[in-house]
Design a protein around this motif. Structure first.
Motif, PDB file in Angstrom:
ATOM      1  N   LYS A 287     -17.044  19.830  11.101  1.00 26.42           N
ATOM      2  CA  LYS A 287     -15.872  19.941  11.982  1.00 26.42           C
ATOM      3  C   LYS A 287     -14.650  19.187  11.474  1.00 26.42           C
ATOM      4  N   ASP A 288     -14.854  18.102  10.732  1.00 24.65           N
ATOM      5  CA  ASP A 288     -13.708  17.328  10.237  1.00 24.65           C
ATOM      6  C   ASP A 288     -12.827  18.157   9.315  1.00 24.65           C
ATOM      7  N   GLN A 289     -13.444  19.107   8.585  1.00 21.69           N
ATOM      8  CA  GLN A 289     -12.690  19.988   7.671  1.00 21.69           C
ATOM      9  C   GLN A 289     -11.774  20.942   8.427  1.00 21.69           C
ATOM     10  N   TYR A 290     -12.130  21.232   9.685  1.00 19.49           N
ATOM     11  CA  TYR A 290     -11.457  22.300  10.425  1.00 19.49           C
ATOM     12  C   TYR A 290     -10.664  21.780  11.624  1.00 19.49           C
ATOM     13  N   SER A 291     -10.421  20.491  11.637  1.00 24.59           N
ATOM     14  CA  SER A 291      -9.690  19.859  12.731  1.00 24.59           C
ATOM     15  C   SER A 291      -8.301  20.485  12.906  1.00 24.59           C
ATOM     16  N   GLY A 292      -7.983  20.849  14.145  1.00 26.80           N
ATOM     17  CA  GLY A 292      -6.655  21.389  14.453  1.00 26.80           C
ATOM     18  C   GLY A 292      -6.447  22.840  14.063  1.00 26.80           C
ATOM     19  N   LYS A 293      -7.471  23.499  13.555  1.00 24.86           N
ATOM     20  CA  LYS A 293      -7.336  24.890  13.093  1.00 24.86           C
ATOM     21  C   LYS A 293      -7.619  25.880  14.226  1.00 24.86           C
ATOM     22  N   ARG A 294      -7.160  27.103  14.025  1.00 22.43           N
ATOM     23  CA  ARG A 294      -7.426  28.205  14.959  1.00 22.43           C
ATOM     24  C   ARG A 294      -8.544  29.052  14.355  1.00 22.43           C
ATOM     25  N   ILE A 295      -9.686  29.104  15.039  1.00 19.94           N
ATOM     26  CA  ILE A 295     -10.920  29.608  14.441  1.00 19.94           C
ATOM     27  C   ILE A 295     -11.560  30.701  15.304  1.00 19.94           C
ATOM     28  N   GLY A 296     -12.058  31.735  14.661  1.00 15.96           N
ATOM     29  CA  GLY A 296     -12.834  32.768  15.338  1.00 15.96           C
ATOM     30  C   GLY A 296     -14.308  32.622  14.970  1.00 15.96           C
ATOM     31  N   ILE A 297     -15.179  32.883  15.922  1.00 18.95           N
ATOM     32  CA  ILE A 297     -16.619  32.887  15.676  1.00 18.95           C
ATOM     33  C   ILE A 297     -17.195  34.195  16.210  1.00 18.95           C
ATOM     34  N   ILE A 298     -17.970  34.882  15.362  1.00 23.39           N
ATOM     35  CA  ILE A 298     -18.663  36.079  15.812  1.00 23.39           C
ATOM     36  C   ILE A 298     -20.002  35.657  16.422  1.00 23.39           C
ATOM     37  N   ILE A 299     -20.123  35.821  17.745  1.00 20.09           N
ATOM     38  CA  ILE A 299     -21.414  35.623  18.416  1.00 20.09           C
ATOM     39  C   ILE A 299     -22.185  36.924  18.212  1.00 20.09           C
ATOM     40  N   SER A 300     -23.182  36.885  17.336  1.00 18.44           N
ATOM     41  CA  SER A 300     -23.757  38.136  16.828  1.00 18.44           C
ATOM     42  C   SER A 300     -24.652  38.870  17.814  1.00 18.44           C
ATOM     43  N   GLY A 301     -25.348  38.142  18.726  1.00 18.83           N
ATOM     44  CA  GLY A 301     -26.215  38.849  19.655  1.00 18.83           C
ATOM     45  C   GLY A 301     -26.834  37.939  20.693  1.00 18.83           C
ATOM     46  N   GLY A 302     -27.469  38.566  21.678  1.00 10.97           N
ATOM     47  CA  GLY A 302     -28.049  37.799  22.776  1.00 10.97           C
ATOM     48  C   GLY A 302     -29.434  38.271  23.191  1.00 10.97           C
ATOM     49  N   ASN A 303     -30.196  38.808  22.235  1.00  8.24           N
ATOM     50  CA  ASN A 303     -31.542  39.301  22.564  1.00  8.24           C
ATOM     51  C   ASN A 303     -32.567  38.197  22.369  1.00  8.24           C
ATOM     52  N   VAL A 304     -32.881  37.513  23.457  1.00 10.93           N
ATOM     53  CA  VAL A 304     -33.747  36.331  23.411  1.00 10.93           C
ATOM     54  C   VAL A 304     -35.042  36.595  24.163  1.00 10.93           C
ATOM     55  N   ASP A 305     -36.142  36.170  23.559  1.00  7.49           N
ATOM     56  CA  ASP A 305     -37.430  36.180  24.264  1.00  7.49           C
ATOM     57  C   ASP A 305     -37.461  34.950  25.169  1.00  7.49           C
ATOM     58  N   LEU A 306     -37.239  35.155  26.458  1.00  4.80           N
ATOM     59  CA  LEU A 306     -37.094  34.020  27.376  1.00  4.80           C
ATOM     60  C   LEU A 306     -38.366  33.209  27.540  1.00  4.80           C
ATOM     61  N   SER A 307     -39.503  33.775  27.129  1.00  6.44           N
ATOM     62  CA  SER A 307     -40.755  33.019  27.203  1.00  6.44           C
ATOM     63  C   SER A 307     -40.935  32.100  26.000  1.00  6.44           C
ATOM     64  N   ARG A 308     -40.018  32.215  25.017  1.00  7.52           N
ATOM     65  CA  ARG A 308     -40.138  31.407  23.797  1.00  7.52           C
ATOM     66  C   ARG A 308     -38.835  30.680  23.456  1.00  7.52           C
ATOM     67  N   LEU A 309     -38.162  30.189  24.464  1.00  8.00           N
ATOM     68  CA  LEU A 309     -36.914  29.459  24.222  1.00  8.00           C
ATOM     69  C   LEU A 309     -37.200  28.175  23.422  1.00  8.00           C
ATOM     70  N   PRO A 310     -36.303  27.835  22.484  1.00 12.38           N
ATOM     71  CA  PRO A 310     -36.532  26.638  21.664  1.00 12.38           C
ATOM     72  C   PRO A 310     -36.109  25.345  22.337  1.00 12.38           C
ATOM     73  N   PHE A 311     -35.663  25.417  23.590  1.00  7.99           N
ATOM     74  CA  PHE A 311     -35.301  24.210  24.320  1.00  7.99           C
ATOM     75  C   PHE A 311     -35.823  24.280  25.748  1.00  7.99           C
TER      76      PHE A 311
END
Length: 311
Positions: A287-311
């Motif tokens: 994050k220090d490299q990108y401080s103050g920048k305008r950034i886009g992130i592609i959220i690629s998908g949301g298909n989650v097995d809810l019985s196997r959440l990692p948290f």
């Protein structure tokens, strides 16, 4: 890939896809120290950006090939995308899936009318099984990430984001087979204003990072990552685009992926799968490299097995 190809592809697939929302979180902005726009492909039809490439690939097939059906291999999201796109166009879809594919993704394929063949969880087994089905049925093989028409289709997510915010300085996307980031890089090249593309990849499957630095396509000896959508390797079409148009690839730990995934769930109130969180995890790590920048992130998908959440 030419600029016109992306524009024509976008027009072609528009009736079959969603122009997904772009979301923003002030808390995540403060955490990273930058302004971040999330292109939420978890709200895409079938729950991931891959609907774009699958639809374009099928629309580009001649009628004679459509009549014989299509076949692909995928751990989940492209499997669902091709099944749904094929259902929309009345084409038979044969889907080869590894035995380790998440239950939720197998269920999605069946729901969309795809015919599943289970194979061993190796790339060799996936390729061999798909080839056998193609020979037996005459179905056309559609590669989940390396097919040129698929790559162009995946680039339309970034195209839509850049239409909303043309002044982005950086665009982050996860890397698996490279179809999304290759398409994103081309969209950024043609429609951005000096917008640099950064890839995120797990340390556990860092073939793209190693390929990027060695100049040749590398493979993985193991694929022990929570980001199940990123276990594939780069292809002959995606790799040259990535080498030419991607600025950097940042590797992240499993803990960083899970932490970023949890952050999105808790703060943005949206469901994203582990592979989607890799891009944000990469940004947070550096994050220090990108401080103050305008950034886009592609959220690629949301298909989650809810019985196997990692948290």
């Amino acid at each position: 890939m030419e600029k016109q190809e992306l524009l024509e592809c976008h027009e072609r697939i528009k009736p079959y896809i969603h122009n997904t929302p772009v979301l923003h979180s002030r808390l995540i902005d403060r955490l990273v120290g930058a302004e971040i726009l999330f292109k939420c492909e978890n709200f895409q039809r079938m729950g991931a950006y891959k609907m774009r490439g699958a639809t374009n690939a099928l629309l580009r097939l001649p009628e004679s090939e459509r009549a014989r059906g299509v076949v692909t291999h995928s751990s989940g999201n492209f499997a669902q995308a091709l099944a749904l796109a094929a259902q929309s166009l009345d084409i038979k879809a044969h889907i080869v899936m590894p035995s380790t594919a998440p239950v939720v993704k197998k269920a999605g394929v069946l729901e969309y009318g795809g015919e599943i063949t289970i194979c061993e969880p190796t790339l060799e087994a996936r390729n061999r099984t798909a080839e056998l089905i193609s020979k037996e049925t005459g179905a056309t093989f559609i590669h989940p990430s390396n097919e040129p028409d698929v790559i162009v289709g995946q680039g339309t997510a970034a195209l839509e984001l850049l239409e909303v915010s043309p002044d982005l300085q950086f665009l982050f996307a996860p890397i698996g087979g490279g179809g999304l980031i290759a398409g994103t890089a081309m969209a950024s090249h043609y429609f951005g204003m000096d917008c640099k593309v950064i890839g995120g990849e797990p340390f556990e499957v860092d073939d793209a990072y190693r390929s990027f630095h060695s100049g040749k396509i590398e493979t993985n000896s193991s694929t022990n990552t929570v980001a199940d959508g990123l276990k594939t390797v780069l292809g002959s079409n995606t790799f040259p685009i990535i080498r030419q148009y991607v600025t950097d690839i940042i590797r992240v730990t499993e803990e960083e992926i899970i932490s970023a995934m949890r952050l999105i769930w808790e703060r943005m109130k949206i469901i994203v799968e582990p592979s989607s969180a890799v891009a944000l995890a990469a940004l947070i790590r550096e994050k220090d490299q990108y401080s103050g920048k305008r950034i886009g992130i592609i959220i690629s998908g949301g298909n989650v097995d809810l019985s196997r959440l990692p948290f």
